[in-house]
Design an enzyme around this catalytic site. Sequence first.
Site, PDB file in Angstrom:
ATOM      1  N   SER A  11       0.829  -1.237   0.076  1.00 34.66           N
ATOM      2  CA  SER A  11       0.060   0.004  -0.092  1.00 34.66           C
ATOM      3  C   SER A  11       0.969   1.280   0.039  1.00 34.66           C
ATOM      4  CB  SER A  11      -0.800   0.031   1.148  1.00 34.66           C
ATOM      5  OG  SER A  11      -1.556   1.224   1.311  1.00 34.66           O
ATOM      6  N   HIS A  36      -0.833  -1.136  -4.354  1.00 35.72           N
ATOM      7  CA  HIS A  36      -2.232  -0.716  -3.770  1.00 35.72           C
ATOM      8  C   HIS A  36      -2.273   0.618  -3.651  1.00 35.72           C
ATOM      9  CE1 HIS A  36      -5.862  -1.441  -1.865  1.00 35.72           C
ATOM     10  NE2 HIS A  36      -5.604  -0.585  -0.796  1.00 35.72           N
ATOM     11  N   ASP A  38      -4.609   4.124  -2.319  1.00 35.95           N
ATOM     12  CA  ASP A  38      -5.643   4.383  -1.539  1.00 35.95           C
ATOM     13  C   ASP A  38      -5.901   6.022  -1.983  1.00 35.95           C
ATOM     14  OD1 ASP A  38      -6.068   2.033  -0.027  1.00 35.95           O
ATOM     15  OD2 ASP A  38      -3.990   2.462   0.913  1.00 35.95           O
ATOM     16  N   MET A  40      -8.674   8.799  -0.952  1.00 38.54           N
ATOM     17  CA  MET A  40      -9.391   9.064   0.158  1.00 38.54           C
ATOM     18  C   MET A  40      -9.631  10.691  -0.178  1.00 38.54           C
ATOM     19  SD  MET A  40      -7.214   7.765   3.388  1.00 38.54           S
ATOM     20  CE  MET A  40      -6.539   6.016   3.543  1.00 38.54           C
ATOM     21  N   HIS A  69      -8.026   1.619  -4.776  1.00 37.96           N
ATOM     22  CA  HIS A  69      -8.824   1.416  -3.819  1.00 37.96           C
ATOM     23  C   HIS A  69      -9.747   2.791  -3.437  1.00 37.96           C
ATOM     24  CE1 HIS A  69      -9.637   0.455   0.657  1.00 37.96           C
ATOM     25  NE2 HIS A  69     -10.654   0.921  -0.122  1.00 37.96           N
ATOM     26  N   MET A  71     -11.819   5.308  -1.749  1.00 36.40           N
ATOM     27  CA  MET A  71     -12.541   5.542  -0.376  1.00 36.40           C
ATOM     28  C   MET A  71     -13.075   6.971  -0.773  1.00 36.40           C
ATOM     29  SD  MET A  71      -9.732   3.810   2.032  1.00 36.40           S
ATOM     30  CE  MET A  71      -8.598   3.993   0.453  1.00 36.40           C
ATOM     31  N   MET A 140     -12.227  -4.973   4.113  1.00 40.08           N
ATOM     32  CA  MET A 140     -11.373  -4.122   4.857  1.00 40.08           C
ATOM     33  C   MET A 140     -11.249  -4.865   6.642  1.00 40.08           C
ATOM     34  SD  MET A 140     -10.317  -1.422   3.295  1.00 40.08           S
ATOM     35  CE  MET A 140      -9.532  -0.781   4.852  1.00 40.08           C
ATOM     36  N   ASP A 178      -7.288  -5.789   3.519  1.00 42.81           N
ATOM     37  CA  ASP A 178      -6.788  -4.776   3.538  1.00 42.81           C
ATOM     38  C   ASP A 178      -6.592  -3.991   4.901  1.00 42.81           C
ATOM     39  OD1 ASP A 178      -5.450  -2.148   3.149  1.00 42.81           O
ATOM     40  OD2 ASP A 178      -7.055  -1.472   1.821  1.00 42.81           O
TER      41      ASP A 178
HETATM   42  C1  DX5 Z   1      -6.697   1.850   4.995  1.00 36.04           C
HETATM   43  C2  DX5 Z   1      -6.093   1.647   3.653  1.00 36.04           C
HETATM   44  C3  DX5 Z   1      -5.140   0.617   3.695  1.00 36.04           C
HETATM   45  C4  DX5 Z   1      -3.766   0.925   4.165  1.00 36.04           C
HETATM   46  C5  DX5 Z   1      -2.970  -0.406   4.995  1.00 36.04           C
HETATM   47  O1  DX5 Z   1      -7.647   2.754   4.723  1.00 36.04           O
HETATM   48  O2  DX5 Z   1      -7.058   1.304   2.742  1.00 36.04           O
HETATM   49  O3  DX5 Z   1      -4.741   0.280   2.227  1.00 36.04           O
HETATM   50  O4  DX5 Z   1      -3.011   1.777   3.619  1.00 36.04           O
HETATM   51  O5  DX5 Z   1      -2.307   0.147   5.814  1.00 36.04           O
HETATM   52  P1  DX5 Z   1      -1.592  -1.060   6.791  1.00 36.04           P
HETATM   53  O6  DX5 Z   1      -1.090  -2.224   6.132  1.00 36.04           O
HETATM   54  O7  DX5 Z   1      -0.630  -0.303   7.319  1.00 36.04           O
HETATM   55  O8  DX5 Z   1      -2.725  -1.227   7.675  1.00 36.04           O
HETATM   56 ZN    ZN Z   2      -6.544   0.178   0.745  1.00 34.15          ZN
END
Ligand code: DX5
Ligand code: ZN
Length: 226
Positions: A11, A36, A38, A40, A69, A71, A140, A178
Amino acid sequence: MSKRKHLVAPSVLSADFAHLYDDIAMVNQSEADWFHIDIMDGVFVPNISFGFPVLASIAHYARKPLDVHLMITDPDKYIKQFKAAGADNITVHLEACTHLNRTVHAIKELGCTAGVAINPSTPVALLHEIVEDVDVVLIMSVNPGFGGQKFIETTYRKIRELRDLAAGRNDGLLIEIDGGISNHNALALLKAGADVLVAGNFIFAAKNPVHAIAELKRITPDLISM
Ligand code: DX5
Ligand code: ZN
Protein backbone atom coordinates in the site's frame (compact mmCIF):
# COMPACT_ATOMS: atom_id res chain seq x y z
CA MET A 1 -7.65 -29.03 -2.79
CA SER A 2 -5.14 -27.00 -4.75
CA LYS A 3 -5.02 -23.29 -4.12
CA ARG A 4 -3.70 -20.63 -6.48
CA LYS A 5 -0.69 -18.62 -5.40
CA HIS A 6 -1.64 -15.55 -3.41
CA LEU A 7 -0.75 -12.01 -4.39
CA VAL A 8 0.90 -9.28 -2.33
CA ALA A 9 0.00 -5.62 -2.85
CA PRO A 10 2.11 -3.01 -1.02
CA SER A 11 0.00 0.00 0.00
CA VAL A 12 1.67 3.14 -1.32
CA LEU A 13 -0.10 5.18 1.41
CA SER A 14 2.74 4.16 3.73
CA ALA A 15 5.48 5.16 1.26
CA ASP A 16 7.75 8.17 1.70
CA PHE A 17 6.07 10.74 -0.55
CA ALA A 18 9.18 12.88 -0.71
CA HIS A 19 11.04 9.90 -2.18
CA LEU A 20 8.17 8.25 -3.96
CA TYR A 21 10.23 7.19 -6.96
CA ASP A 22 12.55 5.16 -4.72
CA ASP A 23 9.61 3.33 -3.17
CA ILE A 24 8.08 2.63 -6.59
CA ALA A 25 11.42 1.26 -7.81
CA MET A 26 11.63 -0.90 -4.67
CA VAL A 27 8.20 -2.42 -5.36
CA ASN A 28 9.14 -2.92 -9.04
CA GLN A 29 12.23 -4.86 -8.01
CA SER A 30 10.46 -6.88 -5.33
CA GLU A 31 8.28 -9.97 -5.51
CA ALA A 32 5.15 -7.84 -5.05
CA ASP A 33 2.33 -8.40 -7.53
CA TRP A 34 0.37 -5.13 -7.51
CA PHE A 35 0.66 -1.56 -6.29
CA HIS A 36 -2.23 -0.80 -3.91
CA ILE A 37 -3.25 2.85 -4.21
CA ASP A 38 -5.54 4.41 -1.59
CA ILE A 39 -7.62 7.38 -2.71
CA MET A 40 -9.37 9.22 0.17
CA ASP A 41 -11.64 12.21 -0.20
CA GLY A 42 -12.04 13.46 3.37
CA VAL A 43 -15.80 12.72 3.16
CA PHE A 44 -16.22 8.97 2.91
CA VAL A 45 -13.27 8.58 5.27
CA PRO A 46 -11.82 11.08 7.75
CA ASN A 47 -8.58 11.54 5.81
CA ILE A 48 -7.34 12.91 2.48
CA SER A 49 -4.60 11.11 0.57
CA PHE A 50 -3.83 12.16 -3.00
CA GLY A 51 -5.44 12.41 -6.42
CA PHE A 52 -4.93 12.13 -10.16
CA PRO A 53 -1.53 13.81 -10.69
CA VAL A 54 0.12 11.60 -8.09
CA LEU A 55 -1.59 8.48 -9.44
CA ALA A 56 -0.48 9.34 -12.99
CA SER A 57 3.11 9.83 -11.79
CA ILE A 58 3.06 6.47 -10.02
CA ALA A 59 1.65 4.85 -13.17
CA HIS A 60 4.49 6.31 -15.21
CA TYR A 61 7.11 4.38 -13.24
CA ALA A 62 5.19 1.37 -11.94
CA ARG A 63 5.89 -1.90 -13.73
CA LYS A 64 3.08 -3.81 -12.02
CA PRO A 65 -0.71 -3.41 -12.11
CA LEU A 66 -2.24 -0.53 -10.17
CA ASP A 67 -4.95 -1.62 -7.76
CA VAL A 68 -6.87 1.56 -6.98
CA HIS A 69 -8.96 1.53 -3.80
CA LEU A 70 -11.45 4.40 -3.89
CA MET A 71 -12.51 5.57 -0.45
CA ILE A 72 -14.64 8.34 -1.93
CA THR A 73 -18.33 9.17 -2.17
CA ASP A 74 -19.95 9.07 -5.60
CA PRO A 75 -17.09 7.26 -7.36
CA ASP A 76 -19.04 7.11 -10.68
CA LYS A 77 -18.10 10.72 -11.28
CA TYR A 78 -14.40 9.92 -11.39
CA ILE A 79 -13.84 6.38 -12.64
CA LYS A 80 -13.01 7.55 -16.18
CA GLN A 81 -10.33 9.81 -14.81
CA PHE A 82 -8.90 7.02 -12.66
CA LYS A 83 -8.69 4.78 -15.71
CA ALA A 84 -7.00 7.60 -17.66
CA ALA A 85 -4.53 8.11 -14.81
CA GLY A 86 -3.45 4.47 -15.06
CA ALA A 87 -5.71 2.31 -12.88
CA ASP A 88 -5.87 -1.39 -13.81
CA ASN A 89 -8.27 -2.46 -11.09
CA ILE A 90 -10.78 -0.03 -9.61
CA THR A 91 -12.39 -0.94 -6.30
CA VAL A 92 -15.34 1.06 -4.99
CA HIS A 93 -16.94 0.84 -1.57
CA LEU A 94 -20.36 -0.82 -1.40
CA GLU A 95 -21.31 1.77 1.23
CA ALA A 96 -20.55 4.62 -1.21
CA CYS A 97 -22.58 3.37 -4.18
CA THR A 98 -26.33 3.80 -4.56
CA HIS A 99 -26.36 1.85 -7.85
CA LEU A 100 -23.53 -0.61 -7.29
CA ASN A 101 -24.39 -2.82 -10.26
CA ARG A 102 -24.22 0.18 -12.60
CA THR A 103 -20.91 1.33 -11.13
CA VAL A 104 -19.29 -2.11 -11.40
CA HIS A 105 -20.33 -2.47 -15.03
CA ALA A 106 -19.18 1.06 -15.85
CA ILE A 107 -15.72 0.15 -14.50
CA LYS A 108 -15.62 -2.99 -16.64
CA GLU A 109 -16.74 -1.11 -19.74
CA LEU A 110 -13.71 1.14 -19.33
CA GLY A 111 -11.52 -1.96 -19.59
CA CYS A 112 -10.56 -2.19 -15.92
CA THR A 113 -11.23 -5.06 -13.58
CA ALA A 114 -13.78 -4.19 -10.92
CA GLY A 115 -13.68 -4.60 -7.18
CA VAL A 116 -16.13 -3.95 -4.36
CA ALA A 117 -14.89 -3.15 -0.86
CA ILE A 118 -16.81 -3.61 2.37
CA ASN A 119 -16.16 -1.93 5.70
CA PRO A 120 -15.66 -4.00 8.87
CA SER A 121 -19.29 -3.35 9.93
CA THR A 122 -20.78 -4.34 6.56
CA PRO A 123 -21.99 -7.95 6.35
CA VAL A 124 -20.76 -10.22 3.55
CA ALA A 125 -24.40 -11.11 2.82
CA LEU A 126 -24.86 -7.69 1.18
CA LEU A 127 -22.62 -8.93 -1.66
CA HIS A 128 -25.17 -11.58 -2.59
CA GLU A 129 -26.44 -9.81 -5.73
CA ILE A 130 -23.06 -8.56 -6.96
CA VAL A 131 -20.69 -11.46 -6.34
CA GLU A 132 -20.94 -12.82 -9.90
CA ASP A 133 -20.18 -9.43 -11.46
CA VAL A 134 -16.94 -8.53 -9.72
CA ASP A 135 -13.33 -9.57 -10.15
CA VAL A 136 -12.29 -8.65 -6.63
CA VAL A 137 -13.94 -8.27 -3.24
CA LEU A 138 -11.89 -6.27 -0.78
CA ILE A 139 -12.69 -7.01 2.85
CA MET A 140 -11.49 -4.15 5.03
CA SER A 141 -9.79 -5.50 8.13
CA VAL A 142 -9.54 -2.03 9.69
CA ASN A 143 -11.88 0.94 9.46
CA PRO A 144 -10.67 2.70 6.31
CA GLY A 145 -8.84 5.99 6.47
CA PHE A 146 -5.41 5.33 7.89
CA GLY A 147 -2.45 3.01 7.65
CA GLY A 148 -0.92 1.32 10.66
CA GLN A 149 -4.14 0.37 12.47
CA LYS A 150 -4.89 -2.79 14.42
CA PHE A 151 -6.29 -5.78 12.52
CA ILE A 152 -9.93 -6.66 13.30
CA GLU A 153 -10.25 -10.38 14.09
CA THR A 154 -13.77 -10.93 12.72
CA THR A 155 -12.20 -10.66 9.25
CA TYR A 156 -11.43 -14.41 9.24
CA ARG A 157 -15.10 -15.28 9.55
CA LYS A 158 -15.99 -12.83 6.77
CA ILE A 159 -13.45 -14.42 4.42
CA ARG A 160 -14.94 -17.87 5.00
CA GLU A 161 -18.46 -16.54 4.49
CA LEU A 162 -17.42 -14.89 1.23
CA ARG A 163 -15.71 -18.07 -0.03
CA ASP A 164 -18.99 -19.91 0.61
CA LEU A 165 -21.05 -17.18 -1.05
CA ALA A 166 -18.85 -17.19 -4.18
CA ALA A 167 -18.54 -20.98 -4.49
CA GLY A 168 -20.00 -22.17 -7.78
CA ARG A 169 -21.02 -18.63 -8.71
CA ASN A 170 -17.66 -16.92 -9.14
CA ASP A 171 -14.83 -19.35 -8.49
CA GLY A 172 -12.27 -16.94 -9.98
CA LEU A 173 -13.13 -14.24 -7.47
CA LEU A 174 -10.11 -12.70 -5.77
CA ILE A 175 -10.60 -12.04 -2.08
CA GLU A 176 -8.40 -9.14 -1.02
CA ILE A 177 -7.77 -8.17 2.60
CA ASP A 178 -6.65 -4.69 3.58
CA GLY A 179 -5.54 -3.31 6.94
CA GLY A 180 -3.24 -4.42 9.74
CA ILE A 181 -1.67 -7.28 7.78
CA SER A 182 1.74 -8.60 8.82
CA ASN A 183 3.71 -11.83 9.00
CA HIS A 184 1.69 -12.59 12.17
CA ASN A 185 -1.70 -12.97 10.49
CA ALA A 186 -0.89 -13.60 6.80
CA LEU A 187 -0.90 -17.40 7.05
CA ALA A 188 -4.22 -17.46 8.91
CA LEU A 189 -5.74 -15.12 6.32
CA LEU A 190 -4.62 -17.37 3.48
CA LYS A 191 -5.94 -20.41 5.31
CA ALA A 192 -9.32 -18.71 5.64
CA GLY A 193 -9.40 -18.17 1.85
CA ALA A 194 -7.71 -14.83 1.07
CA ASP A 195 -6.03 -14.35 -2.32
CA VAL A 196 -4.55 -10.86 -2.10
CA LEU A 197 -2.79 -9.38 0.92
CA VAL A 198 -2.46 -5.59 1.07
CA ALA A 199 0.21 -4.34 3.44
CA GLY A 200 1.37 -0.79 4.13
CA ASN A 201 3.03 -0.35 7.47
CA PHE A 202 4.45 -3.88 7.63
CA ILE A 203 6.31 -3.33 4.36
CA PHE A 204 7.29 0.32 4.39
CA ALA A 205 8.23 0.53 8.08
CA ALA A 206 10.43 -2.57 7.73
CA LYS A 207 14.22 -2.19 7.74
CA ASN A 208 14.23 -4.08 4.48
CA PRO A 209 10.93 -3.68 2.61
CA VAL A 210 11.96 -6.09 -0.17
CA HIS A 211 12.47 -8.80 2.44
CA ALA A 212 9.16 -7.97 4.10
CA ILE A 213 7.41 -8.46 0.75
CA ALA A 214 9.31 -11.70 0.17
CA GLU A 215 8.27 -12.87 3.63
CA LEU A 216 4.58 -12.37 2.78
CA LYS A 217 5.06 -14.07 -0.61
CA ARG A 218 6.97 -17.01 0.86
CA ILE A 219 3.95 -18.31 2.75
CA THR A 220 3.27 -21.05 0.23
CA PRO A 221 0.07 -22.94 -0.48
CA ASP A 222 1.94 -26.11 0.55
CA LEU A 223 1.98 -24.80 4.07
CA ILE A 224 -1.75 -24.26 3.97
CA SER A 225 -4.07 -27.07 4.92
CA MET A 226 -7.51 -26.31 3.57
C1 DX5 B 1 -6.66 2.00 4.93
C2 DX5 B 1 -6.12 1.66 3.57
C3 DX5 B 1 -5.08 0.61 3.59
C4 DX5 B 1 -3.86 0.96 4.40
C5 DX5 B 1 -3.22 -0.33 4.87
O1 DX5 B 1 -7.78 2.80 4.79
O2 DX5 B 1 -7.16 1.20 2.71
O3 DX5 B 1 -4.72 0.20 2.28
O4 DX5 B 1 -2.94 1.72 3.69
O5 DX5 B 1 -2.16 -0.01 5.68
P1 DX5 B 1 -1.65 -0.99 6.86
O6 DX5 B 1 -1.16 -2.24 6.20
O7 DX5 B 1 -0.55 -0.19 7.49
O8 DX5 B 1 -2.81 -1.23 7.77
ZN1 ZN C 1 -6.58 0.22 0.76
